[in-house]
Design a protein around this motif. Sequence first.
Motif, PDB file in Angstrom:
ATOM      1  N   THR A 481     -26.919 -43.484 -11.649  1.00  0.00           N
ATOM      2  CA  THR A 481     -28.165 -43.987 -11.049  1.00  0.00           C
ATOM      3  C   THR A 481     -28.480 -43.212  -9.778  1.00  0.00           C
ATOM      4  OG1 THR A 481     -27.683 -46.203 -11.891  1.00  0.00           O
ATOM      5  CG2 THR A 481     -29.338 -46.015 -10.143  1.00  0.00           C
ATOM      6  N   PRO A 482     -29.611 -42.508  -9.718  1.00  0.00           N
ATOM      7  CA  PRO A 482     -29.980 -41.795  -8.491  1.00  0.00           C
ATOM      8  C   PRO A 482     -30.105 -42.753  -7.310  1.00  0.00           C
ATOM      9  CG  PRO A 482     -31.332 -41.053 -10.320  1.00  0.00           C
ATOM     10  CD  PRO A 482     -30.572 -42.260 -10.812  1.00  0.00           C
ATOM     11  N   ARG A 483     -29.693 -42.304  -6.159  1.00  0.00           N
ATOM     12  CA  ARG A 483     -29.748 -43.125  -4.954  1.00  0.00           C
ATOM     13  C   ARG A 483     -31.108 -42.937  -4.284  1.00  0.00           C
ATOM     14  NH1 ARG A 483     -23.397 -42.008  -3.224  1.00  0.00           N
ATOM     15  NH2 ARG A 483     -22.576 -43.100  -5.056  1.00  0.00           N
ATOM     16  N   VAL A 484     -32.116 -43.495  -4.947  1.00  0.00           N
ATOM     17  CA  VAL A 484     -33.502 -43.427  -4.495  1.00  0.00           C
ATOM     18  C   VAL A 484     -34.108 -44.814  -4.675  1.00  0.00           C
ATOM     19  CG1 VAL A 484     -35.739 -42.318  -4.778  1.00  0.00           C
ATOM     20  CG2 VAL A 484     -33.650 -41.026  -5.229  1.00  0.00           C
ATOM     21  N   GLY A 485     -34.755 -45.330  -3.637  1.00  0.00           N
ATOM     22  CA  GLY A 485     -35.331 -46.663  -3.687  1.00  0.00           C
ATOM     23  C   GLY A 485     -36.480 -46.773  -4.670  1.00  0.00           C
ATOM     24  N   ALA A 486     -36.736 -48.004  -5.114  1.00  0.00           N
ATOM     25  CA  ALA A 486     -37.794 -48.266  -6.096  1.00  0.00           C
ATOM     26  C   ALA A 486     -39.102 -48.682  -5.447  1.00  0.00           C
ATOM     27  CB  ALA A 486     -37.332 -49.346  -7.071  1.00  0.00           C
ATOM     28  N   GLY A 487     -39.139 -48.804  -4.106  1.00  0.00           N
ATOM     29  CA  GLY A 487     -40.399 -49.095  -3.434  1.00  0.00           C
ATOM     30  C   GLY A 487     -40.448 -50.382  -2.647  1.00  0.00           C
ATOM     31  N   ASN A 488     -39.490 -51.299  -2.831  1.00  0.00           N
ATOM     32  CA  ASN A 488     -39.494 -52.559  -2.086  1.00  0.00           C
ATOM     33  C   ASN A 488     -38.720 -52.364  -0.786  1.00  0.00           C
ATOM     34  OD1 ASN A 488     -39.309 -55.124  -1.062  1.00  0.00           O
ATOM     35  ND2 ASN A 488     -38.613 -56.075  -2.965  1.00  0.00           N
ATOM     36  N   TRP A 489     -39.438 -52.318   0.314  1.00  0.00           N
ATOM     37  CA  TRP A 489     -38.803 -52.020   1.605  1.00  0.00           C
ATOM     38  C   TRP A 489     -37.836 -53.106   2.059  1.00  0.00           C
ATOM     39  CZ3 TRP A 489     -39.449 -54.856   6.201  1.00  0.00           C
ATOM     40  CH2 TRP A 489     -40.372 -55.906   6.127  1.00  0.00           C
ATOM     41  N   GLN A 490     -37.907 -54.294   1.471  1.00  0.00           N
ATOM     42  CA  GLN A 490     -37.062 -55.407   1.897  1.00  0.00           C
ATOM     43  C   GLN A 490     -35.690 -55.417   1.212  1.00  0.00           C
ATOM     44  OE1 GLN A 490     -40.077 -58.402   0.908  1.00  0.00           O
ATOM     45  NE2 GLN A 490     -40.083 -58.989   3.060  1.00  0.00           N
ATOM     46  N   THR A 491     -35.448 -54.517   0.277  1.00  0.00           N
ATOM     47  CA  THR A 491     -34.172 -54.515  -0.442  1.00  0.00           C
ATOM     48  C   THR A 491     -33.233 -53.458   0.121  1.00  0.00           C
ATOM     49  OG1 THR A 491     -34.913 -52.929  -2.104  1.00  0.00           O
ATOM     50  CG2 THR A 491     -35.297 -55.268  -2.566  1.00  0.00           C
ATOM     51  N   GLN A 492     -31.944 -53.688  -0.097  1.00  0.00           N
ATOM     52  CA  GLN A 492     -30.915 -52.713   0.262  1.00  0.00           C
ATOM     53  C   GLN A 492     -29.993 -52.550  -0.935  1.00  0.00           C
ATOM     54  OE1 GLN A 492     -29.561 -50.927   3.046  1.00  0.00           O
ATOM     55  NE2 GLN A 492     -31.415 -51.161   4.271  1.00  0.00           N
ATOM     56  N   THR A 493     -29.696 -51.307  -1.286  1.00  0.00           N
ATOM     57  CA  THR A 493     -28.708 -50.996  -2.314  1.00  0.00           C
ATOM     58  C   THR A 493     -27.495 -50.402  -1.616  1.00  0.00           C
ATOM     59  OG1 THR A 493     -30.436 -50.548  -3.931  1.00  0.00           O
ATOM     60  CG2 THR A 493     -28.247 -49.699  -4.425  1.00  0.00           C
ATOM     61  N   SER A 494     -26.295 -50.818  -2.008  1.00  0.00           N
ATOM     62  CA  SER A 494     -25.091 -50.324  -1.334  1.00  0.00           C
ATOM     63  C   SER A 494     -23.966 -50.160  -2.339  1.00  0.00           C
ATOM     64  CB  SER A 494     -24.665 -51.292  -0.220  1.00  0.00           C
ATOM     65  OG  SER A 494     -24.370 -52.561  -0.763  1.00  0.00           O
ATOM     66  N   GLY A 495     -22.957 -49.445  -1.939  1.00  0.00           N
ATOM     67  CA  GLY A 495     -21.803 -49.221  -2.797  1.00  0.00           C
ATOM     68  C   GLY A 495     -20.726 -48.462  -2.049  1.00  0.00           C
ATOM     69  N   ASP A 496     -19.685 -48.065  -2.766  1.00  0.00           N
ATOM     70  CA  ASP A 496     -18.538 -47.400  -2.166  1.00  0.00           C
ATOM     71  C   ASP A 496     -18.143 -46.198  -3.017  1.00  0.00           C
ATOM     72  OD1 ASP A 496     -17.429 -49.423   0.066  1.00  0.00           O
ATOM     73  OD2 ASP A 496     -18.174 -50.563  -1.646  1.00  0.00           O
ATOM     74  N   ASP A 497     -17.908 -45.071  -2.361  1.00  0.00           N
ATOM     75  CA  ASP A 497     -17.450 -43.855  -3.022  1.00  0.00           C
ATOM     76  C   ASP A 497     -16.022 -43.545  -2.598  1.00  0.00           C
ATOM     77  OD1 ASP A 497     -19.922 -43.518  -4.179  1.00  0.00           O
ATOM     78  OD2 ASP A 497     -20.645 -42.135  -2.628  1.00  0.00           O
ATOM     79  N   LEU A 498     -15.309 -42.820  -3.457  1.00  0.00           N
ATOM     80  CA  LEU A 498     -13.969 -42.323  -3.144  1.00  0.00           C
ATOM     81  C   LEU A 498     -14.030 -40.811  -3.258  1.00  0.00           C
ATOM     82  CD1 LEU A 498     -11.151 -43.304  -2.384  1.00  0.00           C
ATOM     83  CD2 LEU A 498     -10.562 -43.297  -4.814  1.00  0.00           C
ATOM     84  N   VAL A 499     -13.887 -40.112  -2.122  1.00  0.00           N
ATOM     85  CA  VAL A 499     -14.048 -38.667  -2.055  1.00  0.00           C
ATOM     86  C   VAL A 499     -12.709 -38.027  -1.693  1.00  0.00           C
ATOM     87  CG1 VAL A 499     -15.376 -36.791  -1.008  1.00  0.00           C
ATOM     88  CG2 VAL A 499     -16.416 -39.043  -1.276  1.00  0.00           C
ATOM     89  N   GLY A 500     -12.431 -36.850  -2.255  1.00  0.00           N
ATOM     90  CA  GLY A 500     -11.139 -36.178  -2.025  1.00  0.00           C
ATOM     91  C   GLY A 500     -10.083 -36.627  -3.003  1.00  0.00           C
ATOM     92  N   LEU A 501     -10.502 -37.147  -4.132  1.00  0.00           N
ATOM     93  CA  LEU A 501      -9.573 -37.673  -5.136  1.00  0.00           C
ATOM     94  C   LEU A 501      -8.747 -36.536  -5.742  1.00  0.00           C
ATOM     95  CD1 LEU A 501      -8.862 -40.338  -6.645  1.00  0.00           C
ATOM     96  CD2 LEU A 501     -10.539 -39.658  -8.361  1.00  0.00           C
ATOM     97  N   GLY A 502      -7.417 -36.719  -5.782  1.00  0.00           N
ATOM     98  CA  GLY A 502      -6.528 -35.731  -6.389  1.00  0.00           C
ATOM     99  C   GLY A 502      -6.328 -34.475  -5.563  1.00  0.00           C
ATOM    100  N   VAL A 503      -6.724 -34.483  -4.285  1.00  0.00           N
ATOM    101  CA  VAL A 503      -6.591 -33.315  -3.419  1.00  0.00           C
ATOM    102  C   VAL A 503      -5.439 -33.542  -2.445  1.00  0.00           C
ATOM    103  CG1 VAL A 503      -7.746 -31.811  -1.763  1.00  0.00           C
ATOM    104  CG2 VAL A 503      -9.061 -32.869  -3.614  1.00  0.00           C
ATOM    105  N   GLN A 504      -4.417 -32.697  -2.511  1.00  0.00           N
ATOM    106  CA  GLN A 504      -3.248 -32.804  -1.650  1.00  0.00           C
ATOM    107  C   GLN A 504      -3.308 -31.740  -0.554  1.00  0.00           C
ATOM    108  OE1 GLN A 504      -0.756 -35.283  -2.145  1.00  0.00           O
ATOM    109  NE2 GLN A 504      -2.357 -36.010  -3.545  1.00  0.00           N
ATOM    110  N   LEU A 505      -2.858 -32.090   0.649  1.00  0.00           N
ATOM    111  CA  LEU A 505      -2.795 -31.138   1.748  1.00  0.00           C
ATOM    112  C   LEU A 505      -1.620 -30.188   1.552  1.00  0.00           C
ATOM    113  CD1 LEU A 505      -3.469 -33.404   4.868  1.00  0.00           C
ATOM    114  CD2 LEU A 505      -5.101 -32.366   3.291  1.00  0.00           C
ATOM    115  N   GLY A 506      -1.767 -28.966   2.069  1.00  0.00           N
ATOM    116  CA  GLY A 506      -0.684 -28.005   2.035  1.00  0.00           C
ATOM    117  C   GLY A 506       0.441 -28.424   2.971  1.00  0.00           C
ATOM    118  N   PRO A 507       1.672 -27.920   2.767  1.00  0.00           N
ATOM    119  CA  PRO A 507       2.805 -28.278   3.621  1.00  0.00           C
ATOM    120  C   PRO A 507       2.501 -28.020   5.094  1.00  0.00           C
ATOM    121  CG  PRO A 507       3.558 -27.053   1.701  1.00  0.00           C
ATOM    122  CD  PRO A 507       2.061 -26.996   1.680  1.00  0.00           C
ATOM    123  N   GLY A 508       2.764 -29.023   5.911  1.00  0.00           N
ATOM    124  CA  GLY A 508       2.565 -28.898   7.353  1.00  0.00           C
ATOM    125  C   GLY A 508       1.172 -29.213   7.839  1.00  0.00           C
ATOM    126  N   TRP A 509       0.209 -29.385   6.936  1.00  0.00           N
ATOM    127  CA  TRP A 509      -1.162 -29.672   7.358  1.00  0.00           C
ATOM    128  C   TRP A 509      -1.391 -31.177   7.462  1.00  0.00           C
ATOM    129  CZ3 TRP A 509      -5.168 -26.442   8.795  1.00  0.00           C
ATOM    130  CH2 TRP A 509      -4.897 -25.072   8.678  1.00  0.00           C
TER     131      TRP A 509
END
Length: 590
Positions: A481-509
């Motif tokens: 679903t594109p994160r673009v409003g449908a025109g009703n200024w009184q509504t709010q759409t919200s959610g949660d993302d998980l970013v950096g999934l499966g990405v490990q830091l290098g040794p010492g970082w």
Amino acid sequence: MCDGQFGRFSAALTAGLWAVLVMTLSAPVGAAAGVPITVRRAPAALAAGTLVHDPAGFTVGGKPVPWGGTVTLSRANVSQKQAVKFTADNQHGGWFCIFDWSENLRNAGFTPTGRYYQVIPGTSNGSASPVTFKPGVAAGQVVVASDWLGLKPGPNAVEVRLNGFHSYTDTSGLTQDKRTLTVVVQGSCEPNPAIGRAPAPVTKVVPDLVEKRLQQVGLDPGAPGFAAKLKLLAAQTGAAYVRTHVLAAKFARIGRVGPGHVMSATGGGAASASHLAAAGAGSSAGRVPTLQQAHLAISPLVHGGIIGVYGDQGKPLGPSPALSSSAGTVWPGRYFFLVHTTQPVPVKGGPMFSLGTTSLSYGCSAQLGILFTWAGAADDANFIGGSGLNTVSSGPGSYNYYVGLDVSSLPIGQERPAQLALSFENASTGGTGVELVPDTGGVTIDVTVDHTPELTGLPYVYPWGETGMGPSSATLADSGTPRVGAGNWQTQTSGDDLVGLGVQLGPGWKVTSTTIRSAVSAAAPTDTSPDNTWRGAEVTTAPQGNDLRTAVHWHYSGIDSLDYTVEWQLTGPAGQRPLLTMQKHGSCDS
């Protein structure tokens, strides 16, 4: 009022108790009842933080009113902070007045609450405020909840409910800690009231403030096809945002090379540097050698051994000393080696500069910054003056010399044991054990979640290149679903993302900072603040350990779109890739 789902992640990525403050405005006598709120889903409570009302009551229009009491307001109490002071009631005609309100909320629990939000629903007798997101509240802390409220002339029954936000499906479950009060609005709420004239019919679909905001980007909220036009504008705005506001991370410290320094790598993990000295210590500091000052190699070859290592100001370092570019207080990275021979080396009579070679074997190959500065007799006080070194006497069959080295760059990925040998004039030493400590580098990595939604704007990080992150590196809420409003200024759409999934830091970082660098909406393309009343995002769970996973909560109104950028600041050993998803660069990288 809130459209979308909350609490998308497991308890491992969520903490605290959410709370909701709901205000219902009952109409005057003869008017319709208040409009209910529908809450789709909310996370279960994870802590004992509980927000409670202020026993003293409520403040509206600048006047305090106790719970159960009545307060009288007029045009004199209309908000002076809001751009809109009088707004049209589109359902029934007429006007209503805008008043500021506030209330002290206290966390009466033993643990912090999670983030909470305020919702003031519209009714036949009132207007809607935008959803306002608030941070969590520490145990025992008092915070001020405040916003604005629209009321029509006459008596207005106001009901304020506050409850732990568990999994209620509508406002009927929010019955705990309910308080009531009455607000009587005297006089007219017309912007320019005329005595004896009835209010003119009102046809505006949005308040003036909202309409002006949209008109600035060429949008008309009342025109047909508003949602389609907003979606097209979001595509244009999002593309420009990625080009303009997402910067490639740059390596803060690539590795410096001293003047006259030529470094070459050889097989078996050995590296050597040969050059004319460019700086000395003590009385010889800063002098540039000439060919007449530099001695050529003289036969026969003299063999010697390194019998001591000293830091800047002559501090003895003991066996297997650690060498780094940052150690030291006066001359970081400066080291002195005491060399003993059984035959004299023609450097006495200084200060003299000498040709010198440093050889290191450390198990990989990198472009090191090691500058051979000088060599001189250890019993020549004039030569070593100002360095903090002690003079060491020489005699027949026993000769001592100091050799100076400046270490400016060790991009070797990790701490490594090494064998170091020196050659100067016609003398050479056997190897001595040292520990090489890598430089500390820094990188900035930005990724963008656009309105489509998709993970994009992936940076190029010098010298490793691409980050190796892609679509599988994120779990995005409502990904279809594109994160673009449908025109009703009184509504709010919200959610949660998980970013950096499966990405490990290098040794010492390690990650030192995680932020929402910026965000943008098609309805306000010049505003790139991370979060505001209309749209935005915030980091709710930062990376832990060597795991880059980052939880982000986002929201946007019915007249907005949303693109946002996550920025990580990382520090770690130079020569080692920051992310294991990157390609290795050099033999010291792992």
